[in-house]
Design a protein around this motif. Structure first.
Motif, PDB file in Angstrom:
ATOM      1  N   ALA A 320       0.825  -1.205   0.000  1.00  0.00           N
ATOM      2  CA  ALA A 320       0.000   0.000   0.000  1.00  0.00           C
ATOM      3  C   ALA A 320       0.859   1.254   0.000  1.00  0.00           C
ATOM      4  N   SER A 321       1.886   1.280   0.842  1.00  0.00           N
ATOM      5  CA  SER A 321       2.739   2.469   0.941  1.00  0.00           C
ATOM      6  C   SER A 321       3.523   2.705  -0.341  1.00  0.00           C
ATOM      7  N   GLU A 322       4.175   1.653  -0.817  1.00  0.00           N
ATOM      8  CA  GLU A 322       4.973   1.803  -2.037  1.00  0.00           C
ATOM      9  C   GLU A 322       4.081   2.007  -3.262  1.00  0.00           C
ATOM     10  N   GLY A 323       2.984   1.244  -3.314  1.00  0.00           N
ATOM     11  CA  GLY A 323       2.123   1.293  -4.491  1.00  0.00           C
ATOM     12  C   GLY A 323       1.426   2.620  -4.653  1.00  0.00           C
ATOM     13  N   VAL A 324       0.836   3.158  -3.572  1.00  0.00           N
ATOM     14  CA  VAL A 324       0.096   4.413  -3.714  1.00  0.00           C
ATOM     15  C   VAL A 324       1.044   5.559  -4.046  1.00  0.00           C
ATOM     16  N   ARG A 325       2.277   5.492  -3.543  1.00  0.00           N
ATOM     17  CA  ARG A 325       3.251   6.535  -3.898  1.00  0.00           C
ATOM     18  C   ARG A 325       3.578   6.484  -5.384  1.00  0.00           C
ATOM     19  N   ARG A 326       3.802   5.291  -5.921  1.00  0.00           N
ATOM     20  CA  ARG A 326       4.121   5.184  -7.344  1.00  0.00           C
ATOM     21  C   ARG A 326       2.935   5.607  -8.215  1.00  0.00           C
ATOM     22  N   VAL A 327       1.729   5.266  -7.796  1.00  0.00           N
ATOM     23  CA  VAL A 327       0.543   5.612  -8.578  1.00  0.00           C
ATOM     24  C   VAL A 327       0.388   7.124  -8.698  1.00  0.00           C
ATOM     25  N   VAL A 328       0.505   7.846  -7.591  1.00  0.00           N
ATOM     26  CA  VAL A 328       0.303   9.294  -7.667  1.00  0.00           C
ATOM     27  C   VAL A 328       1.466   9.983  -8.365  1.00  0.00           C
ATOM     28  N   GLN A 329       2.677   9.453  -8.217  1.00  0.00           N
ATOM     29  CA  GLN A 329       3.813  10.059  -8.908  1.00  0.00           C
ATOM     30  C   GLN A 329       3.688   9.890 -10.425  1.00  0.00           C
ATOM     31  N   THR A 330       3.277   8.699 -10.849  1.00  0.00           N
ATOM     32  CA  THR A 330       3.072   8.479 -12.283  1.00  0.00           C
ATOM     33  C   THR A 330       1.934   9.347 -12.806  1.00  0.00           C
ATOM     34  N   ALA A 331       0.881   9.487 -12.017  1.00  0.00           N
ATOM     35  CA  ALA A 331      -0.240  10.333 -12.437  1.00  0.00           C
ATOM     36  C   ALA A 331       0.210  11.777 -12.631  1.00  0.00           C
ATOM     37  N   GLN A 332       1.021  12.288 -11.720  1.00  0.00           N
ATOM     38  CA  GLN A 332       1.534  13.646 -11.876  1.00  0.00           C
ATOM     39  C   GLN A 332       2.358  13.761 -13.153  1.00  0.00           C
ATOM     40  N   HIS A 333       3.168  12.763 -13.419  1.00  0.00           N
ATOM     41  CA  HIS A 333       3.997  12.785 -14.627  1.00  0.00           C
ATOM     42  C   HIS A 333       3.133  12.761 -15.891  1.00  0.00           C
ATOM     43  N   LEU A 334       2.110  11.896 -15.924  1.00  0.00           N
ATOM     44  CA  LEU A 334       1.284  11.773 -17.122  1.00  0.00           C
ATOM     45  C   LEU A 334       0.395  12.994 -17.332  1.00  0.00           C
ATOM     46  N   GLY A 361       3.220   3.764   9.958  1.00  0.00           N
ATOM     47  CA  GLY A 361       4.509   3.242   9.547  1.00  0.00           C
ATOM     48  C   GLY A 361       4.683   3.170   8.043  1.00  0.00           C
ATOM     49  N   PRO A 362       5.818   3.672   7.521  1.00  0.00           N
ATOM     50  CA  PRO A 362       6.103   3.550   6.086  1.00  0.00           C
ATOM     51  C   PRO A 362       6.470   2.116   5.731  1.00  0.00           C
ATOM     52  N   ALA A 363       6.713   1.879   4.465  1.00  0.00           N
ATOM     53  CA  ALA A 363       7.030   0.524   4.009  1.00  0.00           C
ATOM     54  C   ALA A 363       8.253  -0.037   4.726  1.00  0.00           C
ATOM     55  N   ALA A 364       9.275   0.790   4.948  1.00  0.00           N
ATOM     56  CA  ALA A 364      10.510   0.298   5.563  1.00  0.00           C
ATOM     57  C   ALA A 364      10.260  -0.250   6.968  1.00  0.00           C
ATOM     58  N   ALA A 365       9.398   0.399   7.723  1.00  0.00           N
ATOM     59  CA  ALA A 365       9.093  -0.075   9.075  1.00  0.00           C
ATOM     60  C   ALA A 365       8.412  -1.435   9.037  1.00  0.00           C
ATOM     61  N   HIS A 366       7.526  -1.633   8.088  1.00  0.00           N
ATOM     62  CA  HIS A 366       6.818  -2.910   7.998  1.00  0.00           C
ATOM     63  C   HIS A 366       7.712  -3.993   7.392  1.00  0.00           C
ATOM     64  N   GLU A 367       8.654  -3.606   6.556  1.00  0.00           N
ATOM     65  CA  GLU A 367       9.636  -4.581   6.072  1.00  0.00           C
ATOM     66  C   GLU A 367      10.478  -5.107   7.233  1.00  0.00           C
ATOM     67  N   GLU A 368      10.848  -4.206   8.139  1.00  0.00           N
ATOM     68  CA  GLU A 368      11.611  -4.629   9.312  1.00  0.00           C
ATOM     69  C   GLU A 368      10.775  -5.549  10.197  1.00  0.00           C
ATOM     70  N   ALA A 369       9.513  -5.189  10.413  1.00  0.00           N
ATOM     71  CA  ALA A 369       8.636  -6.035  11.228  1.00  0.00           C
ATOM     72  C   ALA A 369       8.444  -7.402  10.585  1.00  0.00           C
TER      73      ALA A 369
END
Length: 380
Positions: A320-334, A361-369
């Motif tokens: 969710a954290s990584e995906g939603v960030r990529r989605v909105v960044q790509t949308a801004q670019h397009l 928690g961001p993705a990194a925190a949940h990766e650690e968990a």
């Protein structure tokens, strides 16, 4: 694995679509143009409509006026709410009520649940801890007097509590001298309670909750092992549902825009570079979706797995954290420069996405968990 939704779950999602159909994501000032909060309070009119549609009592048992549904149904409703950036504490209120129903004393359930399910009182949860990066249960200390029914005394600070200025009750995780975690239901207007104004990237008003020798009766403290972990997992899974709904709406906005925007006499959606980027984001959304339903299903069913349910929740939040960030960044670019136009709602979705990416928690925190869980549980 079958993620077919039941008729009751589908009915909840349909009711949510009806309630949110006329909600405008730009009904409040733009966070880009506002130095403080975009509004003094959440959308009370929308809150009343949610109550009338029985969506505030979704997880409550029939004896408390609810539908007796589960985390999957709640996530379906949250998914729809995020598509219009609904400014209501639906996740926090629903999760808090579910925790009280599952773990609270009978007298507390009788006093609170039906009223909150009707929208008469509002609950929120302090889940960010002292800094937003440390365990939330360590931000406040709780000590009880002699006897099972003695009062508890709370001291400490929680940051970034959502909707706290509008809530009647804040569910506060706290730790005891015996290294247990309890959940205290603290009235916002109470001796020793103070708030410090904060703001999220989305422009919503948050609050730093300060507790100075706050005395709470034993009835209003949930001292049951696993209650906080269950509540935290439900909040995190609900945040994943919000991220999914927001991402789906943003990808649709990108599709509509690139289908109309022309260069060299052709819609830019027909260009290979644009199509590939959109396809990658579609894959992100499908991964966000399947990991969300896996986590919600584990929470709802109590089914056993190779890892505790926290593992599935961590995987869902990473996506969710990584995906939603990529989605909105790509949308801004397009969208090009149009994406930054404050008269167009995309920048609002970008701001909300950043808030959801970091919430609980961001993705990194949940990766650690997740790594800790994998180290502690053999998968062989």
């Amino acid at each position: 694995m079958d993620f077919t939704f039941s008729e009751e779950q589908q009915a909840a999602a349909e009711a949510a679509r009806g309630v949110f159909a006329d909600v405008a994501p730009d009904a409040v000032p733009s966070p880009a143009l506002t130095t403080g909060a975009v509004a003094d309070a959440f959308d009370r009119a929308l809150w009343s409509r949610l109550a009338d549609a029985d969506l505030l009592s979704l997880l409550l048992a029939e004896e408390y006026g609810g539908a007796g549904l589960d985390a999957v149904a709640l996530c379906l409703v949250l998914r729809e709410s995020a598509k219009v950036l609904a400014r209501v504490p639906l996740l926090e209120n629903s999760a808090a009520l579910a925790a009280v129903q599952a773990y609270g004393r009978q007298e507390l359930r009788a006093e609170l649940l039906a009223r909150a399910g009707r929208g008469e009182i509002v609950l929120t949860v302090a889940a960010s801890g002292r800094t937003g990066h440390d365990p939330a249960e360590l931000a406040v200390t709780a000590r009880q007097g002699e006897g099972e029914d003695a009062d508890w005394v709370l001291d400490g600070v929680h940051t970034a509590v959502p909707w706290v200025y509008d809530a009647d009750i804040v569910v506060v995780p706290a730790h005891t001298a015996a290294d247990r975690t309890v959940l205290a239901l603290v009235p916002r207007a109470h001796d020793g309670v103070a708030l410090g104004e904060q703001f999220s990237t989305s422009g919503e008003r948050l609050g730093e909750l300060r507790l100075d020798s706050v005395r709470i009766g034993a009835r209003d403290v949930i001292d049951v092992e696993g209650a906080w972990e269950w509540l935290r997992d439900l909040l995190t899974t609900g945040t994943c549902a919000l991220a999914l709904g927001l991402g789906e709406r943003v990808l649709r906005m990108s599709s509509e825009y690139t289908s109309k925007r022309e260069q060299f006499g052709f819609p830019v959606a027909t260009f290979q570079a644009v199509a590939v980027q959109a396809a990658d984001r579609y894959i992100d959304l499908r991964a966000m979706e399947v990991t969300l339903w896996q986590a919600a299903w584990r929470l709802s069913s109590g089914a056993r797995g190779a890892l505790p349910v926290a593992g599935d929740v961590a995987v869902a939040k990473i996506w969710a954290s990584e995906g939603v960030r990529r989605v909105v960044q790509t949308a801004q670019h397009l969208h090009g420069g149009f994406g930054a136009d404050v008269d167009y709602p995309l920048h609002r979705y970008h701001a909300w996405a950043k808030h959801l990416e970091l919430s609980l928690g961001p993705a990194a925190a949940h990766e650690e968990a997740l790594g800790d869980l994998l180290a502690a549980h053999s998968l062989g």
